[in-house]
Design a protein around this motif. Structure first.
Motif, PDB file in Angstrom:
ATOM      1  N   GLY A   1       0.895  -1.130  -0.204  1.00 46.96           N
ATOM      2  CA  GLY A   1       0.081  -0.437   0.082  1.00 46.96           C
ATOM      3  C   GLY A   1       1.271   1.022  -0.402  1.00 46.96           C
ATOM      4  O   GLY A   1       2.007   1.308  -0.001  1.00 46.96           O
ATOM      5  N   TYR A   2       0.076   2.270   0.449  1.00 51.00           N
ATOM      6  CA  TYR A   2       0.879   3.954   0.149  1.00 51.00           C
ATOM      7  C   TYR A   2       1.020   4.596   1.835  1.00 51.00           C
ATOM      8  O   TYR A   2       1.162   5.812   1.733  1.00 51.00           O
ATOM      9  CB  TYR A   2      -0.029   4.929  -0.836  1.00 51.00           C
ATOM     10  N   GLN A   3       0.694   3.555   2.327  1.00 48.66           N
ATOM     11  CA  GLN A   3       1.139   3.869   3.714  1.00 48.66           C
ATOM     12  C   GLN A   3       2.539   4.334   4.219  1.00 48.66           C
ATOM     13  O   GLN A   3       3.218   5.131   4.992  1.00 48.66           O
ATOM     14  CB  GLN A   3       1.014   3.043   5.175  1.00 48.66           C
ATOM     15  N   SER A   4       3.344   3.350   3.616  1.00 51.77           N
ATOM     16  CA  SER A   4       4.779   4.002   3.149  1.00 51.77           C
ATOM     17  C   SER A   4       5.692   4.557   2.059  1.00 51.77           C
ATOM     18  O   SER A   4       5.860   3.754   1.782  1.00 51.77           O
ATOM     19  CB  SER A   4       6.156   2.314   4.707  1.00 51.77           C
TER      20      SER A   4
ATOM     21  N   GLU B   1      -9.357   5.230  -2.422  1.00 54.73           N
ATOM     22  CA  GLU B   1      -8.947   3.330  -2.876  1.00 54.73           C
ATOM     23  C   GLU B   1      -8.760   3.361  -3.844  1.00 54.73           C
ATOM     24  O   GLU B   1      -8.160   2.197  -4.496  1.00 54.73           O
ATOM     25  CB  GLU B   1      -9.966   2.825  -2.092  1.00 54.73           C
TER      26      GLU B   1
ATOM     27  N   TRP C   1      -5.592   3.928  -6.259  1.00 56.34           N
ATOM     28  CA  TRP C   1      -4.543   3.136  -5.726  1.00 56.34           C
ATOM     29  C   TRP C   1      -4.861   1.714  -6.555  1.00 56.34           C
ATOM     30  O   TRP C   1      -3.968   1.284  -6.965  1.00 56.34           O
ATOM     31  CB  TRP C   1      -4.810   3.418  -4.597  1.00 56.34           C
TER      32      TRP C   1
END
Length: 471
Positions: free
Chosen positions: A316-319, A416, A419
């Motif tokens: 995902g795009y959290q980090s 979402e 992404w």
């Protein structure tokens, strides 16, 4: 494959340099259109679905003009005796002009006028690009008859093409970013000027040495006979079509950077981090291909692309850090795929001539041009259409600086959706293409045998005795 012996090559250093330089300009133009057009249209305040449908409608003309040009290319004989260079001279001027025209849509006009302007400009650009793509790829068969020399030319042109793409990405991203705030028209002018200057030398330095003399009549019937008899051309480009059409990530990269990572310039950081491994991988492709068949290498790298793509989707795009690391790792097999993807077209041209006796390089390379353009348009339009299903809010701005001032917020569902479209849809395309390419059995050693037979170095009977059973 035998070791490359440059001393035996037909081309000289200056000629090769001008050939590579052309691809710097051509790919800068291609990147300016394919990577920024979706963002530009979203900035126009247009309905995403309508913009996407106009893109698709233009491709109806694209299908017609590519086929027509392929037939014209094979039929036309210039007084100079040249087959490729006259077309390149025209396109060198035509392509930059039409690129700028695309990005000059009057901001104050209504939606209908904007869509018409875009459609007309895009058709003109598409036609201009057709005039260059078939000749610049096809001319390699006239520059040299050696497969190793062609492989090297097509390998290094990809490095220069990658550099051109990087130049366009940096200029476009910086000029319309939050810090500078200029519009896409300025970016298009800058990229087009660079493209013109780097595309120009090929018209004076490259030599056509091996154009076969033929008086055979090339008809539509013979064209279809050639195409449907060239199974490897159809197999390769069927997989290419699936993969390329679902490659919706690059056209949406700026919006992913802006909304997922809070800065449109983040895409430049990823580009900077991936440039070195990509260049390193590309530089070693000619050497690697001395030891492994290019389709085998292509499939291996496609498999790694799938693995890293799935990892990016899963994380995902959290980090930002993890995303950057995975992007760097993925750039290595992606670079090799980028270098080798158009090496198969000359091979298919040799195969088609050997199997059918019809010399139809124009049609063969027209298929390549058509697929490159239609997948670029489909990936851009598909991304726009899919955003509509995730309730994407239309925006009207000249740059990300203006978008930031307007403070346009997208819903969680839109985020979402963005992404998923960016990270997972391309992986689905890669998986489908990987399966299709398993049926491509044409190997480098077979292509060299066919090229020797096509040029009369060996007899057809000798070639048939030497070829593999699956050919």
């Amino acid at each position: 494959m035998a070791n490359v012996k440059i001393a035996d090559w037909a081309t000289d250093k200056k000629e090769r340099l001008s050939y590579y330089s052309y691809f710097l300009g051509q790919n800068a133009i291609y990147t300016m259109v394919t990577n920024f057009l979706t963002t530009y249209l979203l900035f126009q305040g247009l309905d995403p679905a309508k913009s996407g449908l106009v893109m698709l409608a233009v491709k109806v003309w694209d299908a017609v003009n590519d086929t027509i040009f392929g037939v014209i290319f094979d039929a036309v004989k210039f007084k100079s005796g040249k087959k490729y260079l006259p077309w390149l001279k025209v396109s060198t001027f035509f392509i930059p002009i039409t690129t700028v025209l695309i990005y000059m849509i009057p901001r104050s006009s209504g939606e209908t006028v904007k869509l018409i302007w875009f459609a007309v400009a895009y058709i003109l650009w598409d036609t201009a690009y057709t005039l260059c793509d078939v000749p610049i790829y096809g001319i390699v068969t006239a520059m040299t008859e050696r497969i190793d020399e062609r492989t090297s030319l097509l390998s290094f042109k990809s490095i220069w093409g990658g550099l051109g793409g990087a130049v366009a990405l940096v200029l476009g991203t910086v000029l319309v970013g939050e810090k500078v705030g200029l519009n896409f028209g300025v970016a298009a002018i800058a990229v087009s000027l660079i493209a013109f200057l780097t595309m120009l030398p090929v018209n004076y330095k490259v030599k056509e040495r091996f154009n076969p003399e033929t008086d055979e009549e090339f008809t539509i019937r013979r064209m279809f006979k050639y195409l449907f008899g060239n199974k490897y051309l159809l197999i390769y480009y069927f997989g290419f079509f699936i993969q390329g059409s679902l490659a919706v990530g690059p056209p949406l990269a700026l919006f992913v950077s802006y909304y997922m990572f809070n800065n449109s310039q983040f895409s430049l950081i990823i580009l900077a981090l991936t440039v070195f491994p990509m260049l390193l991988a590309a530089l070693f492709v000619p050497r690697i291909l001395n030891h492994i068949d290019k389709m085998k290498l292509y499939l291996i790298c496609t498999a790694f692309n799938i693995v890293f793509g799935l990892a990016i989707w899963f994380v995902g795009y959290q980090s930002m850090l993890v995303f950057a690391i995975l992007s760097v790792l993925r750039s290595i097999p992606a670079a090799i795929v980028g270098v080798t993807m158009f090496m198969f077209t000359p091979d298919c041209a040799e195969y088609g001539l050997f199997k059918s006796g019809i010399d139809a390089k124009g049609i063969t390379f027209a298929i390549q041009t058509f697929m490159a353009k239609i997948t670029g348009a489909l990936s851009g339009s598909l991304g726009l259409i899919l955003l509509k299903f995730f309730e994407w809010k239309a925006v009207k701005a000249e740059s990300f600086e203006e978008l930031q001032r307007l403070a346009v917020v997208q819903s969680p569902k839109a985020m979402e959706g963005l992404w998923f479209i960016y990270s997972m849809v391309p992986v689905i395309g890669l998986i489908a293409a990987f399966v299709i390419w398993q049926f491509y059995k044409l190997r480098d050693k077979d292509v060299q045998i066919m090229a020797d037979a096509n040029t009369g170095r060996i007899s057809r009977e000798e070639a048939l005795n030497s070829l593999g059973k699956n050919i």
